[in-house]
Design an enzyme around this catalytic site. Sequence first.
Site, PDB file in Angstrom:
ATOM      1  N   TYR A  53       0.801  -1.190   0.124  1.00 10.38           N
ATOM      2  CA  TYR A  53       0.009  -0.122  -0.237  1.00 10.38           C
ATOM      3  C   TYR A  53       0.758   1.210  -0.053  1.00 10.38           C
ATOM      4  O   TYR A  53       0.479   2.322  -0.521  1.00 10.38           O
ATOM      5  CB  TYR A  53      -1.050   0.028   1.125  1.00 10.38           C
ATOM      6  CG  TYR A  53      -1.889  -1.041   0.835  1.00 10.38           C
ATOM      7  CD1 TYR A  53      -2.086  -2.369   1.616  1.00 10.38           C
ATOM      8  CD2 TYR A  53      -2.923  -0.671  -0.131  1.00 10.38           C
ATOM      9  CE1 TYR A  53      -3.099  -3.281   1.102  1.00 10.38           C
ATOM     10  CE2 TYR A  53      -4.036  -1.699  -0.452  1.00 10.38           C
ATOM     11  CZ  TYR A  53      -4.142  -3.054   0.265  1.00 10.38           C
ATOM     12  OH  TYR A  53      -4.911  -3.749  -0.275  1.00 10.38           O
ATOM     13  N   ARG A  56       1.457   1.796  -3.717  1.00  8.32           N
ATOM     14  CA  ARG A  56       0.117   2.194  -4.404  1.00  8.32           C
ATOM     15  C   ARG A  56       0.106   3.855  -3.960  1.00  8.32           C
ATOM     16  O   ARG A  56      -0.342   4.737  -4.721  1.00  8.32           O
ATOM     17  CB  ARG A  56      -0.889   1.520  -3.922  1.00  8.32           C
ATOM     18  CG  ARG A  56      -1.137   0.248  -4.620  1.00  8.32           C
ATOM     19  CD  ARG A  56      -2.415  -0.480  -4.767  1.00  8.32           C
ATOM     20  NE  ARG A  56      -3.393   0.177  -5.141  1.00  8.32           N
ATOM     21  CZ  ARG A  56      -5.016  -0.125  -4.631  1.00  8.32           C
ATOM     22  NH1 ARG A  56      -5.099  -0.765  -3.712  1.00  8.32           N
ATOM     23  NH2 ARG A  56      -5.768   0.548  -5.113  1.00  8.32           N
ATOM     24  N   GLN A  87     -15.666   3.618  -4.943  1.00  5.16           N
ATOM     25  CA  GLN A  87     -14.964   2.364  -4.323  1.00  5.16           C
ATOM     26  C   GLN A  87     -13.616   2.791  -4.245  1.00  5.16           C
ATOM     27  O   GLN A  87     -12.927   1.790  -3.824  1.00  5.16           O
ATOM     28  CB  GLN A  87     -15.469   1.025  -5.244  1.00  5.16           C
ATOM     29  CG  GLN A  87     -16.972   0.900  -5.421  1.00  5.16           C
ATOM     30  CD  GLN A  87     -17.111  -0.136  -6.462  1.00  5.16           C
ATOM     31  OE1 GLN A  87     -17.216  -1.306  -6.350  1.00  5.16           O
ATOM     32  NE2 GLN A  87     -17.380   0.303  -7.597  1.00  5.16           N
ATOM     33  N   ASP A  90      -8.158   6.037  -3.995  1.00  3.89           N
ATOM     34  CA  ASP A  90      -7.414   7.320  -4.086  1.00  3.89           C
ATOM     35  C   ASP A  90      -8.151   8.647  -3.888  1.00  3.89           C
ATOM     36  O   ASP A  90      -9.530   8.627  -3.570  1.00  3.89           O
ATOM     37  CB  ASP A  90      -6.882   7.140  -5.702  1.00  3.89           C
ATOM     38  CG  ASP A  90      -8.294   7.316  -6.636  1.00  3.89           C
ATOM     39  OD1 ASP A  90      -8.206   6.613  -7.625  1.00  3.89           O
ATOM     40  OD2 ASP A  90      -8.968   8.519  -6.499  1.00  3.89           O
ATOM     41  N   HIS A 105     -14.451   1.688   0.272  1.00  4.37           N
ATOM     42  CA  HIS A 105     -13.504   0.912   0.416  1.00  4.37           C
ATOM     43  C   HIS A 105     -12.371   1.381   1.103  1.00  4.37           C
ATOM     44  O   HIS A 105     -11.190   0.655   1.131  1.00  4.37           O
ATOM     45  CB  HIS A 105     -13.294   0.055  -0.881  1.00  4.37           C
ATOM     46  CG  HIS A 105     -14.320  -0.612  -1.410  1.00  4.37           C
ATOM     47  ND1 HIS A 105     -14.329  -1.061  -2.797  1.00  4.37           N
ATOM     48  CD2 HIS A 105     -15.405  -1.160  -0.708  1.00  4.37           C
ATOM     49  CE1 HIS A 105     -15.648  -1.826  -3.002  1.00  4.37           C
ATOM     50  NE2 HIS A 105     -16.103  -1.846  -1.584  1.00  4.37           N
ATOM     51  N   GLY A 171     -16.915   3.481 -14.402  1.00  3.39           N
ATOM     52  CA  GLY A 171     -15.688   2.782 -14.276  1.00  3.39           C
ATOM     53  C   GLY A 171     -15.692   1.870 -13.395  1.00  3.39           C
ATOM     54  O   GLY A 171     -14.849   1.586 -12.573  1.00  3.39           O
ATOM     55  N   THR A 172     -16.817   0.997 -13.357  1.00  4.25           N
ATOM     56  CA  THR A 172     -16.685  -0.048 -12.159  1.00  4.25           C
ATOM     57  C   THR A 172     -17.357  -1.440 -12.981  1.00  4.25           C
ATOM     58  O   THR A 172     -18.399  -1.177 -13.671  1.00  4.25           O
ATOM     59  CB  THR A 172     -17.528   0.112 -11.083  1.00  4.25           C
ATOM     60  OG1 THR A 172     -17.659  -0.970  -9.940  1.00  4.25           O
ATOM     61  CG2 THR A 172     -18.758   0.636 -11.309  1.00  4.25           C
ATOM     62  N   SER A 173     -16.753  -2.555 -12.699  1.00  5.08           N
ATOM     63  CA  SER A 173     -17.132  -3.756 -13.474  1.00  5.08           C
ATOM     64  C   SER A 173     -18.206  -4.331 -12.545  1.00  5.08           C
ATOM     65  O   SER A 173     -19.020  -5.299 -13.172  1.00  5.08           O
ATOM     66  CB  SER A 173     -16.212  -4.875 -13.341  1.00  5.08           C
ATOM     67  OG  SER A 173     -15.560  -4.955 -11.695  1.00  5.08           O
TER      68      SER A 173
HETATM   69  N1  APR Z   1     -13.055   4.868 -18.585  1.00  3.85           N
HETATM   70  C1  APR Z   1     -14.132   4.132 -17.866  1.00  3.85           C
HETATM   71  N2  APR Z   1     -13.947   2.954 -17.529  1.00  3.85           N
HETATM   72  C2  APR Z   1     -12.876   2.220 -17.474  1.00  3.85           C
HETATM   73  C3  APR Z   1     -11.818   2.723 -18.337  1.00  3.85           C
HETATM   74  C4  APR Z   1     -11.841   4.123 -18.962  1.00  3.85           C
HETATM   75  N3  APR Z   1     -10.574   4.560 -19.349  1.00  3.85           N
HETATM   76  N4  APR Z   1     -10.783   1.853 -18.125  1.00  3.85           N
HETATM   77  C5  APR Z   1     -11.272   0.687 -17.731  1.00  3.85           C
HETATM   78  N5  APR Z   1     -12.520   0.995 -17.550  1.00  3.85           N
HETATM   79  C6  APR Z   1     -13.638  -0.055 -16.833  1.00  3.85           C
HETATM   80  C7  APR Z   1     -13.607  -1.458 -16.941  1.00  3.85           C
HETATM   81  O1  APR Z   1     -14.224  -1.728 -18.417  1.00  3.85           O
HETATM   82  C8  APR Z   1     -14.233  -2.154 -15.917  1.00  3.85           C
HETATM   83  O2  APR Z   1     -15.752  -2.285 -15.853  1.00  3.85           O
HETATM   84  O3  APR Z   1     -13.355   0.268 -15.242  1.00  3.85           O
HETATM   85  C9  APR Z   1     -13.854  -1.199 -14.610  1.00  3.85           C
HETATM   86  C10 APR Z   1     -12.839  -1.435 -13.732  1.00  3.85           C
HETATM   87  O4  APR Z   1     -13.381  -2.501 -12.944  1.00  3.85           O
HETATM   88  P1  APR Z   1     -12.610  -3.231 -11.855  1.00  3.85           P
HETATM   89  O5  APR Z   1     -11.243  -3.330 -12.211  1.00  3.85           O
HETATM   90  O6  APR Z   1     -13.400  -4.654 -11.263  1.00  3.85           O
HETATM   91  O7  APR Z   1     -12.721  -2.025 -10.828  1.00  3.85           O
HETATM   92  P2  APR Z   1     -13.908  -1.711  -9.661  1.00  3.85           P
HETATM   93  O8  APR Z   1     -14.977  -2.100 -10.301  1.00  3.85           O
HETATM   94  O9  APR Z   1     -13.646  -0.511  -9.036  1.00  3.85           O
HETATM   95  O10 APR Z   1     -13.820  -2.684  -8.402  1.00  3.85           O
HETATM   96  C11 APR Z   1     -14.346  -2.912  -7.297  1.00  3.85           C
HETATM   97  O11 APR Z   1     -12.910  -4.573  -6.302  1.00  3.85           O
HETATM   98  O12 APR Z   1     -10.988  -5.211  -5.955  1.00  3.85           O
HETATM   99  C12 APR Z   1     -12.087  -4.564  -5.437  1.00  3.85           C
HETATM  100  O13 APR Z   1     -12.072  -3.207  -3.650  1.00  3.85           O
HETATM  101  C13 APR Z   1     -11.492  -3.328  -5.023  1.00  3.85           C
HETATM  102  O14 APR Z   1     -12.964  -1.011  -5.177  1.00  3.85           O
HETATM  103  C14 APR Z   1     -12.484  -2.048  -5.672  1.00  3.85           C
HETATM  104  C15 APR Z   1     -13.543  -3.043  -6.157  1.00  3.85           C
END
Ligand code: APR
Length: 233
Positions: A53, A56, A87, A90, A105, A171-173
Amino acid sequence: MKKIVVFTGAGISAESGLSTFRDSDGLWEKYSVEEICTHEAWERNPQLLVDFYNARRRDTMKAQPNAAHLAIAKLQKDLPNTQVITQNVDDLHERAGSTNVLHLHGEITKLRSSINETATVPLEGWEQHYGDRHPDGSLLRPYIVFFGEGVPYFTEACKIAATADIMIVVGTSLNVYPAASLLQYAPDSAEIYLIDPGQPTMGVYASKIHHIQKRATEGVPELVENLIRELKA
Ligand code: APR
């Protein structure tokens, strides 16, 4: 005035140079969650987690807010009934000018007590020294919600989501719960915009979500400009 709730994930910071988690070059492709993001890992090898960390945190301090973070800060300024929930650990939303950001988080710029999940202290600079103690006497640890731990502010986030007229998801999966279930708390009447070049797990919500399949720095400023034009009295 319409209530706007912005909900972000790692993808909004990708164009600031910070790794996401599940993209092809994501953090979980390089490290195992069990090694660096569980309570057991902290108990087993705290120095490894402090080092991870710290690295990071150093990357975060070098990163700059991007056009998406800045657009959300402008949205909040022009339409003050806007709340940001993230989530991300940063501080790019804050450094872009957003206020009252709710971090689900944790926050990489803070450390927390080992016995009280919300008792945090600010960290000057990027380096935590393992062994330093919280005023409550316990060992300080990164203020990161590890997998399997409670999400202290999730209930508060649900209450905010339940008031949304408009929800903007960036930007979240939508893979990690309970955070991903926040969309369920938005009223049926809420308009949900999702900005992501990829294909997040939208599940039952796919039909009610406006998916703007663009990168955050392109899609967020465009949407913010339209909303301000439409909603600013
Ligand atoms: N602009 C928008 N979205 C983007 C970009 C971009 N330039 N690049 C990638 N993405 C999208 C990807 O397509 C994906 O859907 O951002 C998402 C990232 O997904 P994850 O890596 O799973 O991140 P996140 O959803 O924030 O993860 C949730 O998981 O590991 C834990 O605690 C951690 O907070 C995190 C949580």
